[in-house]
Design an enzyme around this catalytic site. Structure first.
Site, PDB file in Angstrom:
ATOM      1  CB  CYS A   1      -1.469   0.161   1.195  1.00 51.55           C
ATOM      2  SG  CYS A   1      -2.012  -1.862   1.360  1.00 51.55           S
TER       3      CYS A   1
ATOM      4  CG  LEU B   1      -2.835 -10.303   6.415  1.00 48.40           C
ATOM      5  CD1 LEU B   1      -2.177  -9.189   7.569  1.00 48.40           C
ATOM      6  CD2 LEU B   1      -2.424 -11.468   6.261  1.00 48.40           C
TER       7      LEU B   1
ATOM      8  CB  ILE C   1      17.908 -12.539 -11.586  1.00 50.53           C
ATOM      9  CG1 ILE C   1      18.494 -11.662 -10.351  1.00 50.53           C
ATOM     10  CG2 ILE C   1      16.612 -12.476 -11.550  1.00 50.53           C
ATOM     11  CD1 ILE C   1      18.322 -10.069 -11.123  1.00 50.53           C
TER      12      ILE C   1
END
Length: 652
Positions: free
Chosen positions: A2, A55, A305
């Site tokens: 967020c 969540l 990677i």
């Protein structure tokens, strides 16, 4: 998870909805799943939120969120790992509301309503940036987690207060004054990052980790005088730990660390979406993955990677560790052009100039992981807490050897070394090297002679560490009109009292390099790929435990992270781990001479630098010429300048 935004403005109350909507839209990469805003035109406050749902994926987790009693409104970025325990505590106290869902935001909000600001912050275990509005007392509180995993910028521009997860949101205010702080630019040249509380813009600060600030918006003059308060500090953890050392045996110490790591990792594996981990095959990430796999009923998804360039590829080691642990492993060998294609994106990915070149690899592995998961655990933090960096092993010895020479003799030697250019030293060394023993064969002797001269001229071991962690040694002489500001590294009054130089270096790194470089790099790169990273190693309980452990449990027999290695070797054979330490980077030095040369040349063209007016061109151009010729390797110095220049070009 967020991003949050906010604006307070008494004079533009009717514009707040459009402003907060625009600010919110600037953070869509941080929260592509949902968005929300709330405006109180009466006081002149607007809050915004972008959601990456981890969540409680239902609307019950939507933000901004209001408390059950209507007094508080919150926007929150992060995760509270012990939220279920906090919920039980509220219920046991009879202070729980009628729950609408199981989101940690709702539980956190109920804690603030029941316990107040400081008690709630002290009770939390997690990573977060928070904006909490108390309409009854007309108080706005901004808070940041203990170690600084989640970002939070804030500042006053005239009568308006702006705050948010990234500067790009603050810039959406039409009245934002985007004036570059030249003093902060000097810090960027020195460190490759801008340390808290500074930011690249005048008037905007980063809230320091472990701090909160309460602003009485009913009284603007008083609000402008408010200063951040600490609810937790590393220095306190350092000094408490050293004053109360662990007194058990080495095996008991390993047991205790494994127990705490297992607990931290278990908490951070809680998610309602697919979860995985970065795996480099090194000590830290392997330990995290091993303890994840131990607690998982399914193979953990791991991601690595690799690069074909010699010295930059750890993918083969990660694959061996993954095979041993039985993870579901994904690896991607990156072509140079894949990495180079990331470079133009960096100025928008990082909302202020940031110049740790491993940002490229971090974004690439985040992007790869985002195709399968929404949450990844990372092994960052082990080096700073358990003595992993090479400088902890060598700095004291080097300085003690230097200290045997009287100061006047050191200054004379430094003058002699500087009297010849690096190329002259290279030429002289080339002539005598055939008759020197193998142990005296070194690469770039001229470059090393200059570095030795810099060290010989230093006054004490703290200055030596500052030198080791600096790129441009006098950045204020490069940035026009800059005065380099005081930082933790240059303010002895802010240093913790430690029992050794090694512990002092670790305490400094944990509050500077880890917070303002490593965690920034990981957060912005992951958020650009719209995934959440979690760092279980820097759970504050593990941080506090690490400072109770004696130095001998961290650095032993010339090797760092002894205690952490012993935990790992209970799960992974030693033979799979023991090898020289590698960084997580890219071959930047050769790229600047090759495929990035044209791009770099355009950014540091002398006429362009003069026109923009931030840098004195001559020293930069000299460094560029020396790098191109191969006489010196100035990759880090040049990258710091280039990342500012690239960022600046995006601000137009």
């Amino acid at each position: 998870m967020c991003g949050l935004t906010g604006v307070f403005s008494c004079k533009r109350k009717h514009e707040l909805q459009s402003i907060i909507t625009s600010m919110n839209n600037a953070l869509i990469h941080r929260g592509p799943d949902d968005s929300g805003s709330w405006v109180d035109e009466g006081i002149g406050l607007a809050l915004g939120h972008r959601r990456l749902s981890i969540l409680d994926l239902t609307p019950a987790g939507h933000q901004p969120m209001h408390s059950a009693n209507g007094r508080y409104t919150i926007v929150f970025n992060g995760e509270i790992y012990n939220h279920l325990k906090l919920r039980e505590m509220l219920e046991a106290d009879g202070k729980a509301p009628a729950w609408r869902g199981h989101a940690d935001t709702e539980i956190l909000l109920a804690c603030f309503a029941a316990w107040g600001i400081e008690k709630t912050l002290e009770a939390t275990v997690g990573m977060f940036a928070i904006a909490l509005w108390d309409c009854e007392k007309q108080l706005l509180t901004l808070a940041r987690d203990r170690m600084g995993e989640k970002p939070l910028y804030y500042g006053w521009h005239g009568e308006a207060l702006l705050f948010g997860s990234e500067l790009k949101a603050l810039k959406r205010d039409p009245q934002f004054e985007a004036e570059v702080d030249r003093n902060s630019l000097a810090l960027l040249l020195r460190h490759s990052y801008i340390p808290a509380p500074y930011s690249i813009y005048k008037g905007i600060s980063k809230l320091s980790p472990g701090h909160y600030i309460t602003l009485p918006l009913g009284n603007i003059d008083a609000a402008k005088q408010s200063v951040p308060q600490a609810y937790w500090e590393i220095n306190t953890a350092v000094q408490k730990g050293l004053a109360n050392p662990f007194k058990g045996s080495a095996s008991q110490a390993v047991d205790l660390l494994e127990q705490e790591l297992r607990s931290s990792i278990g908490e951070q594996m809680l998610a309602d979406v697919p979860l995985g981990a970065f795996l480099s095959g090194g000590v830290d990430s392997s330990a995290v993955v091993a303890l994840m796999q131990e607690q998982s009923k399914q193979p953990v998804r791991t991601f690595t990677i690799g690069f074909d360039e010699h010295g930059y590829d750890e993918a083969v080691h990660a694959k061996e560790v993954a095979r041993h642990l039985g993870t579901e492993h994904t690896e991607l060998y990156v072509r140079p052009e894949d990495a180079l294609n990331v470079v133009p994106q960096l100025p928008t990915m990082y909302c202020e100039p940031f110049a740790d070149s491993s940002q490229i690899a971090t974004f690439l592995v985040s992007k790869m992981a985002s195709e399968q998961v929404k949450v990844v655990l990372s092994g960052d933090g082990g080096d700073e807490l358990f003595g992993g960096y090479n400088r902890y092993l060598t700095a004291r010895k080097v300085w003690e050897q230097m200290g045997r020479l009287p100061k006047p003799a050191r200054h004379v030697a430094a003058h002699v070394l500087r009297s010849l250019s690096p190329s002259t030293w290279d030429s002289l060394y080339k002539r005598v090297s055939p008759i020197l023993p193998k142990r005296l064969h070194i690469a770039s002797p001229g470059d090393k002679a200059q570095k030795l001269a810099d060290v010989l001229a230093l006054s004490d071991n703290h200055a030596f560490f500052h030198q080791l962690t600096s790129h441009w040694k006098d950045p204020a002489s490069i940035v026009i009109g800059a005065i380099e500001p005081l930082t933790l590294l240059t303010d002895p009054a802010a240093w913790p009292k430690t029992d050794s130089f090694e512990h002092w270096m670790m305490a400094m790194d944990a509050q500077t390099y880890m917070t303002d470089d490593v965690l920034v790099k990981v957060d912005r790169a992951a958020m650009a790929a719209s995934i959440e990273t979690r760092v279980p190693m820097i759970n504050h309980r593990i941080v506090e435990l690490s400072w109770r452990m004696p130095l001998d449990f961290k650095i032993r027999n010339g090797q760092g992270k002894w205690l952490l290695r012993e935990v790992l070797y209970r799960h992974v054979p030693k033979a799979l781990i023991e090898r020289p330490k590698q960084g997580f980077g890219v071959p930047l030095d050769s790229w600047l001479r090759g495929p990035l040369r044209e791009w770099a040349e355009s950014l540091i063209d002398a006429s362009r630098l003069r026109q923009e007016g931030y840098f004195h061109p001559a020293p930069i151009r000299q460094m560029w010429d020396e790098h191109l010729s191969g006489r010196r390797n100035w990759q880090h110095h040049l990258w710091n300048v280039l990342m500012f220049q690239a960022w600046l070009s995006e601000q137009a």
